[in-house]
Design an enzyme around this catalytic site. Structure first.
Site, PDB file in Angstrom:
ATOM      1  N   LYS A  14      12.774  17.154   0.279  1.00  0.00           N
ATOM      2  CA  LYS A  14      12.362  16.448  -0.939  1.00  0.00           C
ATOM      3  C   LYS A  14      11.411  15.306  -0.601  1.00  0.00           C
ATOM      4  O   LYS A  14      11.260  14.926   0.566  1.00  0.00           O
ATOM      5  CB  LYS A  14      13.595  15.910  -1.668  1.00  0.00           C
TER       6      LYS A  14
ATOM      7  N   TYR B 289      -5.288 -13.678   1.787  1.00  0.00           N
ATOM      8  CA  TYR B 289      -4.988 -14.276   0.486  1.00  0.00           C
ATOM      9  C   TYR B 289      -3.968 -15.411   0.612  1.00  0.00           C
ATOM     10  O   TYR B 289      -2.982 -15.304   1.338  1.00  0.00           O
ATOM     11  CB  TYR B 289      -4.437 -13.220  -0.468  1.00  0.00           C
TER      12      TYR B 289
END
EC number: 5.1.1.1
Length: 375
Positions: free
Chosen positions: A40, A265
């Site tokens: 999955k 940043y």
């Protein structure tokens, strides 16, 4: 999502490691038991179709997925083995699942009564009944509903009662108290069934590794396929799991920053002396967590700290000295005897190794080695 083949960042998946992990687990199993590969979430980020092929080569006799779409993708790729969808599927797709010979998980009688009119005896739907023994997620909690569902499945030719299972919440922990409680609840529920289905199963990777005595005749082998310890570092596995994924890149830029200059940043990192700073073309849009400022990568066998905030597409590292653009950077894997594991990354990020590999986006190309399968 667009794949970034024209930049240096790559996820390298080792087919040999995947095959070895599966073979090692199969060697430990009872001869009557089967191993279904849990593929999955795009094979836990490693690639659904390639991983399915590698595990098939290693002896897996079926597959487990989370949603019907994953099962259909396997069928479209030519896989004929049994496929079990572990999650609940919308009942309107019952006939499609039956047509494609995909087994579905069911957790209540109402679902079966709604599905029945859509089905035919020529294409019966294979069903695994989920038991909620303590996960609190899906499944029957009481014997009355379980037996009502089992009776319906057994007596209606439009269904095949193929399996019954549960999922353990704490199989990867040291304290077995809650695990044992779930085991007891499971046996009490299953013992009320007048007839057992083909598959009676409880074992995910953690259960099979550390509680093999509980194994039924089907093992849902998941994170172990990919060489990751489901407990992180809490428990030692009974054999060496081989990590199957390496995350690598290259320096895209290198510069000398003078004392007092800041990085990224928020200007959260300021150099206290002249430092060589390298830029790596990978960021949180690729699934590399933004919270990894202060963690490290490997350059030429050196652990290099990630300085400043991880950006959407790039991150910066402090280098021990000048390195040119194009220098190899290992974000997960080995370099000159040193290593960074997915568990190391997860521990720093405050999560689990599964989440790290599942989070890598399709923008990072997957490259497969030790096999001739090409994506």
């Amino acid at each position: 999502m667009v794949e970034g083949w024209h930049r240096a960042s790559r996820l390298v998946v080792d087919a040999a490691a995947i095959r070895q992990n599966v073979k090692k687990e199969i060697e430990r199993l009872d001869p009557q038991s089967e191993l279904f590969a849990v593929v999955k979430a795009n094979g836990y980020g490693h690639g659904l179709i390639p991983v399915a092929r590698y595990t098939e080569q290693a002896g897996a006799t079926g597959f487990c997925v989370a949603i019907l779409d994953e099962a259909l993708t396997l069928r479209e790729a030519g896989f004929a083995e049994p496929i079990l969808v572990l999650g609940i599927t919308n009942v309107k797709w019952a006939a499609l699942a039956a047509e494609k010979n995909v087994s579905l998980t069911v957790g209540d009688v109402e679902w079966l009564t709604k599905a029945a009119p859509q089905l035919t005896a020529e294409h019966p739907l294979k069903v695994h009944l989920a038991l909620d023994t303590g996960m609190g997620r899906i499944g029957f909690q009481e014997s009355d509903g379980l037996n009502q569902a089992a009776e319906l499945l057994t007596n209606d030719p439009r269904f095949v009662f193929e399996g019954v299972f549960t999922h353990f919440a704490t199989a990867d922990e040291k304290d077995p108290t809650y695990f044992n409680l779930q085991v007891d609840r499971f046996h009490k529920l299953v013992d009320t069934l007048p007839e057992k289905p083909r598959y009676v199963h409880v074992s995910n990777t953690a259960t099979s590794l550390w509680h093999a005595a509980c194994n039924g005749n089907l093992i849902r082998f998941g994170v172990g396929i990919y060489g990751m310890n489901p407990s992180g570092t809490v428990l030692e596995p009974p054999y060496d799991l081989q990590p199957a994924m390496t995350l690598e890149s290259q320096l895209s830029f290198s510069k000398l920053l003078k004392k007092g200059r800041s990085v990224s940043y928020g200007a959260t990192y300021t150099v206290e002396q002249d430092e060589w700073i390298g830029t790596v073309p990978i960021g949180y849009a690729d699934g590399y967590p933004r919270c990894l400022q202060g963690f490290h990568v490997l350059v030429d066998g050196h652990f290099c700290e990630i300085v400043g905030r991880v950006c959407m597409d790039q991150l910066m590292i402090r280098l021990p000295h000048e390195y040119p653009a194009g220098t190899s950077v290992i974000l997960a894997g080995k370099s000159q005897g040193k290593s960074i594991s997915m568990t190391d990354i997860a521990d720093y990020a405050g999560t689990i190794n599964y989440e790290i590999t599942c989070g890598f986006t399709e923008r990072i190309p997957r490259v497969y080695k030790n096999n001739d399968i090409v994506k």
